[in-house]
Design a protein around this motif. Structure first.
Motif, PDB file in Angstrom:
ATOM      1  N   SER A  79     -12.253  -2.692 -12.359  1.00 17.71           N
ATOM      2  CA  SER A  79     -11.464  -2.208 -11.238  1.00 17.71           C
ATOM      3  C   SER A  79     -12.362  -1.974 -10.032  1.00 17.71           C
ATOM      4  CB  SER A  79     -10.753  -0.905 -11.619  1.00 17.71           C
ATOM      5  OG  SER A  79      -9.885  -1.107 -12.713  1.00 17.71           O
ATOM      6  N   GLU A  80     -11.965  -2.503  -8.898  1.00 16.67           N
ATOM      7  CA  GLU A  80     -12.740  -2.337  -7.672  1.00 16.67           C
ATOM      8  C   GLU A  80     -11.803  -1.888  -6.566  1.00 16.67           C
ATOM      9  OE1 GLU A  80     -16.166  -4.673  -5.211  1.00 16.67           O
ATOM     10  OE2 GLU A  80     -14.493  -5.836  -5.967  1.00 16.67           O
ATOM     11  N   LYS A  81     -11.837  -0.605  -6.273  1.00 15.32           N
ATOM     12  CA  LYS A  81     -10.938  -0.058  -5.272  1.00 15.32           C
ATOM     13  C   LYS A  81     -11.444  -0.397  -3.877  1.00 15.32           C
ATOM     14  CE  LYS A  81      -9.174   3.621  -8.228  1.00 15.32           C
ATOM     15  NZ  LYS A  81      -8.961   5.078  -8.415  1.00 15.32           N
ATOM     16  N   LYS A  82     -10.528  -0.903  -3.062  1.00 13.53           N
ATOM     17  CA  LYS A  82     -10.865  -1.322  -1.712  1.00 13.53           C
ATOM     18  C   LYS A  82     -10.115  -0.478  -0.696  1.00 13.53           C
ATOM     19  CE  LYS A  82     -13.740  -4.596  -2.718  1.00 13.53           C
ATOM     20  NZ  LYS A  82     -15.163  -4.489  -2.331  1.00 13.53           N
ATOM     21  N   SER A  83     -10.577  -0.508   0.528  1.00 15.46           N
ATOM     22  CA  SER A  83      -9.962   0.270   1.600  1.00 15.46           C
ATOM     23  C   SER A  83      -8.778  -0.500   2.175  1.00 15.46           C
ATOM     24  CB  SER A  83     -11.005   0.537   2.694  1.00 15.46           C
ATOM     25  OG  SER A  83     -12.144   1.170   2.152  1.00 15.46           O
ATOM     26  N   ILE A  84      -7.576   0.068   2.057  1.00 13.87           N
ATOM     27  CA  ILE A  84      -6.382  -0.622   2.540  1.00 13.87           C
ATOM     28  C   ILE A  84      -5.512   0.335   3.352  1.00 13.87           C
ATOM     29  CG2 ILE A  84      -6.360  -2.280   0.654  1.00 13.87           C
ATOM     30  CD1 ILE A  84      -4.155  -0.716  -0.658  1.00 13.87           C
ATOM     31  N   ILE A  85      -4.760  -0.248   4.263  1.00 18.48           N
ATOM     32  CA  ILE A  85      -3.818   0.499   5.105  1.00 18.48           C
ATOM     33  C   ILE A  85      -2.458  -0.161   4.956  1.00 18.48           C
ATOM     34  CG2 ILE A  85      -3.198   1.103   7.481  1.00 18.48           C
ATOM     35  CD1 ILE A  85      -6.240   1.006   8.112  1.00 18.48           C
ATOM     36  N   SER A 111       1.075   8.550  -3.673  1.00  9.26           N
ATOM     37  CA  SER A 111      -0.258   8.613  -3.086  1.00  9.26           C
ATOM     38  C   SER A 111      -1.202   7.722  -3.876  1.00  9.26           C
ATOM     39  CB  SER A 111      -0.780  10.057  -3.112  1.00  9.26           C
ATOM     40  OG  SER A 111       0.060  10.902  -2.356  1.00  9.26           O
ATOM     41  N   ARG A 112      -2.067   7.005  -3.171  1.00  9.92           N
ATOM     42  CA  ARG A 112      -3.013   6.102  -3.813  1.00  9.92           C
ATOM     43  C   ARG A 112      -4.415   6.379  -3.287  1.00  9.92           C
ATOM     44  NH1 ARG A 112      -0.381   0.998  -5.425  1.00  9.92           N
ATOM     45  NH2 ARG A 112       1.847   1.057  -4.940  1.00  9.92           N
ATOM     46  N   ASP A 113      -5.382   6.251  -4.181  1.00  5.93           N
ATOM     47  CA  ASP A 113      -6.771   6.369  -3.760  1.00  5.93           C
ATOM     48  C   ASP A 113      -7.122   5.211  -2.830  1.00  5.93           C
ATOM     49  OD1 ASP A 113      -7.080   8.626  -5.284  1.00  5.93           O
ATOM     50  OD2 ASP A 113      -7.903   7.570  -7.018  1.00  5.93           O
ATOM     51  N   ASN A 114      -7.935   5.490  -1.851  1.00 10.67           N
ATOM     52  CA  ASN A 114      -8.447   4.467  -0.928  1.00 10.67           C
ATOM     53  C   ASN A 114      -7.351   3.753  -0.151  1.00 10.67           C
ATOM     54  OD1 ASN A 114     -10.882   5.063  -2.414  1.00 10.67           O
ATOM     55  ND2 ASN A 114     -11.700   3.168  -1.587  1.00 10.67           N
ATOM     56  N   GLU A 115      -6.223   4.429   0.044  1.00  7.47           N
ATOM     57  CA  GLU A 115      -5.151   3.845   0.853  1.00  7.47           C
ATOM     58  C   GLU A 115      -4.669   4.855   1.879  1.00  7.47           C
ATOM     59  OE1 GLU A 115      -1.298   1.265  -0.151  1.00  7.47           O
ATOM     60  OE2 GLU A 115      -0.937   3.404  -0.491  1.00  7.47           O
ATOM     61  N   LYS A 150     -15.385   7.819   4.476  1.00  2.00           N
ATOM     62  CA  LYS A 150     -16.553   6.951   4.304  1.00  2.00           C
ATOM     63  C   LYS A 150     -16.098   5.641   3.669  1.00  2.00           C
ATOM     64  CE  LYS A 150     -19.891  10.731   3.962  1.00  2.00           C
ATOM     65  NZ  LYS A 150     -20.928  11.391   3.142  1.00  2.00           N
ATOM     66  N   TRP A 151     -15.433   4.834   4.464  1.00  2.00           N
ATOM     67  CA  TRP A 151     -14.915   3.561   3.988  1.00  2.00           C
ATOM     68  C   TRP A 151     -15.929   2.453   4.250  1.00  2.00           C
ATOM     69  CZ3 TRP A 151      -9.000   2.592   4.997  1.00  2.00           C
ATOM     70  CH2 TRP A 151      -8.262   3.405   4.127  1.00  2.00           C
ATOM     71  N   SER A 152     -15.761   1.385   3.480  1.00  2.00           N
ATOM     72  CA  SER A 152     -16.586   0.202   3.702  1.00  2.00           C
ATOM     73  C   SER A 152     -16.212  -0.438   5.036  1.00  2.00           C
ATOM     74  CB  SER A 152     -16.383  -0.804   2.569  1.00  2.00           C
ATOM     75  OG  SER A 152     -15.042  -1.274   2.565  1.00  2.00           O
ATOM     76  N   ILE A 174     -11.712  -3.933   5.695  1.00  2.00           N
ATOM     77  CA  ILE A 174     -10.434  -3.269   5.454  1.00  2.00           C
ATOM     78  C   ILE A 174      -9.317  -4.301   5.462  1.00  2.00           C
ATOM     79  CG2 ILE A 174      -8.785  -1.570   6.372  1.00  2.00           C
ATOM     80  CD1 ILE A 174     -11.097  -0.120   7.647  1.00  2.00           C
ATOM     81  N   ILE A 175      -8.310  -4.070   4.627  1.00  2.00           N
ATOM     82  CA  ILE A 175      -7.093  -4.882   4.641  1.00  2.00           C
ATOM     83  C   ILE A 175      -5.966  -4.037   5.206  1.00  2.00           C
ATOM     84  CG2 ILE A 175      -5.416  -6.153   3.255  1.00  2.00           C
ATOM     85  CD1 ILE A 175      -7.627  -6.607   1.216  1.00  2.00           C
TER      86      ILE A 175
END
Length: 577
Positions: free
Chosen positions: A130-136, A149-153, A393-395, A398-399
């Motif tokens: 699993s690789e959590k990415k930064s998304i909006i 609610s979702r992590d990294n979203e 502290k996001w990468s 972003i998507i």
């Protein structure tokens, strides 16, 4: 990070779904050989969507459009991607292969059990990792769908924003976000090329608070009070009284039902005493005196009502003397503010004094149409999301998903929305690489996206899938809107409306199946219906058919002439009697 490819075994209406997102490579999963096949995308242009002339250190790395009619699975496809990026793979109820590009490296993510054969040109495989990415996720659609609610979203969908607050609180929060964006825009001039006039007046409505023990103001608002300002003041005062009763009922419910602590007895008793004083409301000054008497300590609940009452006093004072902001009374229950600074100052004070999430006022922009409000809403949500990314502290990559971006927009603005989005996102997101993914069913959106960057979903029965041969649509970028709209993908059975088509068929049937006498009787109304038809080919054909049916052959003419002659002879015979 950019998404290059997704294969999905089965989820909802999708089965064996192969999706390419328009990146440098085109992929296909060969299930028989358990092999991921790859080739160069001949139409790929690096940094095609990045507006380089803008002075910004961010980059729009890719733009993808997901299109299809209602029910084909546009939002569902976004949901799948959001799940992959925010959930643990072992918790997912579907099998998938996802190819991404991050920091210039192509990566294959998968939860398939068997070893996957992949090309060997610098592609890294991460299986069951699993690789959590930064998304909006942004959506102005309100369909009561449950959003979690979702992590990294960052979730700025209307469904999510309304999850824990009522509609009035949502509206006031929305106005505050609009104002924050407008202030930023005034300073940085993001929207100089947007054609609609930005709002300059805010209408503030006194909300009619619901209370189990509502105080009736009808006696005070008698016919003797003819001055609108006084009626407004009485309205806002009585609404505060009912608002306070509603708040205290809520506090009592929390203390009695949930805390059940003997130490709260004194607090409950005090709240009941305050409630009784409010129910016996005598005058505004008397109520102020009683609330000040019962407030104790900085953190006492009653102190919150006292603060709100002071805020209401400030509004009442402002109707007579211009101080912090200028209030213009619009009706017995509303007033307006006319400059961005006044509006912002007012909202700032209101936010500090409103009790919890229960709004005392409702808000509405004056002079903005529904489409203009929708456009401003999208911009302010993008602005809000950019501010949130700076606090996390996001990468760098972003998507951004925007669902049904053209919702409530006039076609004129649908033509412009992609350009506005690319510019605003590039200017707002600092030091980021953005993959923007839009869902739509508008040909205006499609005309701004190359065909290899478009995912066309279609549904056959219970199964949704990607249209196999995208070349059937030819080129979409800078395409003629009429050509795109006429394509069977958007419009089955032509462009004509169903009602007009049925009317034309009915007229044609009447012309063909009626006898001549009926046609003569209905000729005027038939010609009227035919003459309002816009398409000249259909209109002229129907007129020609009507004229042909009304023409007489030689035998009919002889019979009619004989009939007329006989009638004349009968008339002459009668006169000679």
């Amino acid at each position: 990070m950019t998404i290059l490819y997704l294969w999905l075994e089965k989820y909802n209406t999708f089965e064996n779904l192969n999706v390419n997102f328009g990146g440098r490579y085109i992929f296909n999963f060969n299930q028989i050989e358990n092999k991921l096949e790859m080739k160069e995308n001949p139409h790929y242009i690096d940094k095609f969507f990045d507006i380089v002339e803008l002075n910004s250190n961010s980059e729009i790395s890719l733009l993808t459009g997901i299109v299809g009619s209602n029910g084909t699975g546009k939002t569902t496809l976004i949901e799948v991607l959001r799940n992959i990026f925010t959930e643990k793979y072992e918790d997912l109820n579907f099998k998938f292969i996802l190819v991404t590009k991050n920091d210039g490296k192509v990566k294959v993510l998968s939860n398939l059990e068997n070893n996957l054969s992949i090309p060997t040109i610098g592609i890294r495989v991460e299986k069951n990792h699993s690789e959590k990415k930064s998304i909006i996720f942004i959506s102005t659609i309100f369909d009561r769908k449950i959003e979690k609610s979702r992590d990294n979203e960052i979730n700025l969908s209307t469904n999510y924003l309304l999850k824990n607050i009522n509609m009035d609180s949502y509206e006031s929060a929305k106005i505050r976000q609009d104002l924050a964006f407008l202030q930023f825009n005034n300073k940085h001039r993001l929207l100089d090329d947007v054609e609609f006039k930005l709002p300059e007046k805010l209408i503030v409505h006194i909300l009619d608070t619901l209370s189990n023990e509502k105080i009736d103001k009808s006696l005070s608002l008698s016919d003797k009070i003819i001055d609108q300002k006084n009626r407004f003041i009485i309205n806002i005062q009585y609404n505060f009284v009912n608002y306070a009763l509603n708040i205290i009922d809520h506090w009592l419910e929390v203390e009695v039902l949930y805390k059940q602590d003997s130490r709260n007895v004194e607090k409950v008793r005090r709240l009941i005493d305050v409630k009784n004083e409010i129910k016996n409301y005598k005058s505004w000054d008397y109520l102020r005196e009683q609330l000040n008497f019962y407030k104790q300590g900085k953190h006492n609940n009653i102190n919150l009502l006292v603060n709100l009452m002071h805020f209401v006093d400030k509004i009442i004072d402002t109707t007579e003397h211009s101080k912090d902001f200028e209030v213009k009374i619009e009706s017995d229950s509303s007033f307006s503010l006319s400059s961005n600074k006044e509006i912002f100052d007012f909202i700032q004070l209101y936010s500090k004094n409103v009790v919890g999430s229960r709004d005392f006022f409702g808000f509405q922009w004056r002079s903005l149409s529904t489409g203009e409000e929708s456009l401003l809403d999208i911009f302010s949500r993008i602005f809000q999301s950019s501010k949130k990314t700076m606090s996390r502290k996001w990468s760098e990559e972003i998507i951004i998903f925007i669902d049904e971006v053209e919702n409530n927009l006039h076609p004129h603005w649908q033509k412009q929305i992609v350009n506005h989005l690319l510019r605003i996102i590039k200017l707002l997101f600092k030091n980021k690489k953005i993959h923007l993914i839009l869902t739509s069913h508008s040909p205006f959106i499609i005309s701004d996206i190359p065909h290899t960057n478009i995912i066309m979903l279609e549904r056959n029965g219970d199964i949704s899938n990607v249209k196999e041969n995208i070349e059937d649509l030819e080129r979409t970028f800078a395409g003629n809107i009429h050509t795109l709209l006429a394509h069977s993908f958007f419009m089955k059975n032509g462009l004509m409306g169903t009602f007009s088509k049925e009317k034309i068929n009915k007229v044609y049937s009447q012309i063909i199946n009626s006898d001549r006498n009926e046609l003569l009787l209905n000729r005027v109304i038939l010609e009227k219906q035919i003459n309002i038809i816009s398409e000249p080919l259909i209109r002229n054909k129907l007129l020609s058919e009507l004229e042909n049916r009304l023409k007489l052959d030689i035998h009919d003419e002889i019979l009619i002439l004989k009939e007329r002659l006989q009638n004349l002879e009968n008339i002459s015979y009668d006169k000679n009697k």
